[in-house]
Design a protein around this motif. Structure first.
Motif: not given
Length: 366
Positions: A12, A15, A36, A314, A317, A319
């Motif tokens: 995390l 990223s 990402p 990623d 993430d 999100r």
């Protein structure tokens, strides 16, 4: 190997500080939600590299995108400019497959040999329901091996991620319990995995197709040569949620470890599961053709077809909205979320359907 929680935190943090994304820079940058940055996990062959986007006639969404304008163009950009796994199958003759692969690689990489390209190998004949009725002839087996050899030669030292034989469970319904289909897939797994920069993910169907039983997936995968491959792929032609696939995939990895097949990872198909549902839910809610399940009408509707998590390495993430324990499993076992599925096509195969493509692009929660 890093402990699970620190590894997740590391992914995390990385990223957040890396620049760039999985989509190549285009004039439509403002029209496409930024993808990402790729986490630089040293043990993930899909991370830390730009993912190439093919721009040409062999991508059925490309010409409609080029012809479009205004709102339609912005929506179609979500499909056309996403790094996808192009399908290569028996519709490409043995004598043409090498040139087709070379053209695709050159286009998608732009000549940059660090760019990752994605491909789907769907070459088995017979396949799908026909595979349950008859075995391949001697000529078909020879053709399969010849095609795979030429495909592999064309890939060469390309940095590639390959989904091998979508709808993998069909190999298990071969007549008289024959393992010939699985052995041919295993042959392809061995040949392609021997390439220096290719990561092979053998298709294992979906969690539901395996009845949520990791032992079923293990039987399929060990017959199909997962021991040669980087790992396995889930959910290509299904719509099940990413959460469900990650939980199941982690169980399959552990079941493989119990069989002495260690170090395997997996990828999840997210092209069509933004509002995921199972085959049983489709049957009860919609009925009809599962491959052409209804698209979502609004962003809030559930159990309908729309684009899922954008292609990325990623995988944890925030999100994506995964539960904390699922994000931890993903950071440990998942190499990437790939788009091998094609919900914008009729029955996920052909032709391109503009109305369907606009619907899945308009309603995606991502």
């Amino acid at each position: 190997m890093l402990p699970r929680v620190p590894r997740l935190l590391l992914a995390l943090l990385v990223s957040l500080v890396l620049t760039g994304g999985v989509l190549a820079a285009t004039t439509e940058a403002t029209a496409v939600p930024p993808a990402p940055a790729l986490a630089r996990a040293s043990d993930n062959p899909l991370a830390g590299h730009r993912w190439g986007v093919y721009r040409g006639g062999a991508e059925m969404a490309w010409a409609p995108y080029q012809r479009s304008s205004g709102k339609n163009r912005r929506l179609l950009a979500k499909i056309a400019l996403a790094p996808k796994a192009k399908w290569f199958g028996d519709w490409i003759p043995d004598g043409q497959i090498g040139a087709k692969v070379e053209e695709y690689v050159a286009n998608a990489t732009g000549g940059d040999d660090d760019v990752l390209v994605q491909m789907t190998v769907f070459r088995m004949v017979p396949w799908e329901h026909e595979a349950c009725r008859r075995l391949p002839t001697a000529r078909e087996k020879a053709s399969y091996k010849r095609w795979i050899a030429r495909f592999a030669r064309a890939v060469g030292d390309t940095r590639a991620a390959i989904v091998l034989q979508p709808d993998g469970p069909f190999a298990m319904c071969a007549p008289r319990g024959s393992k010939v289909l699985s052995r041919l897939v295993a042959h392809a797994s061995r040949k392609l995995s021997a390439l220096p920069r290719t990561s092979v993910y053998v298709e294992a169907g979906s969690a539901g197709w395996n009845h949520l039983d990791p032992a079923e997936a293990v039987r399929l995968l060990t017959r199909a040569g997962v021991q040669h491959a980087r790992g396995f792929h889930l959910n290509t032609t299904h719509y099940e949620t990413t959460e469900r696939q990650v939980r199941f995939g982690a169980e399959v990895v552990r079941a493989l470890e119990a069989r002495g097949i260690t170090g395997k990872h997996f990828t999840v198909d997210t092209a069509q599961n933004g509002r995921g549902f199972t085959w049983e839910q489709h049957r009860d809610l919609h009925g009809g053709d599962f491959d052409s399940a209804p698209t979502c009408r609004t962003k809030k509707q559930q159990h309908c077809v729309t684009l899922g998590i954008p292609p990325t390495a990623d995988v944890a993430d925030p999100r994506w909205g995964l539960p904390a324990d699922v994000a931890q499993l993903a950071a440990t076992y998942v190499d990437g979320y790939l788009w091998a599925g094609r919900p914008w096509l009729r029955r996920q195969a052909a032709p391109f359907l503009l109305k369907r493509a606009l619907a899945v692009a308009r309603t995606t929660p991502y």
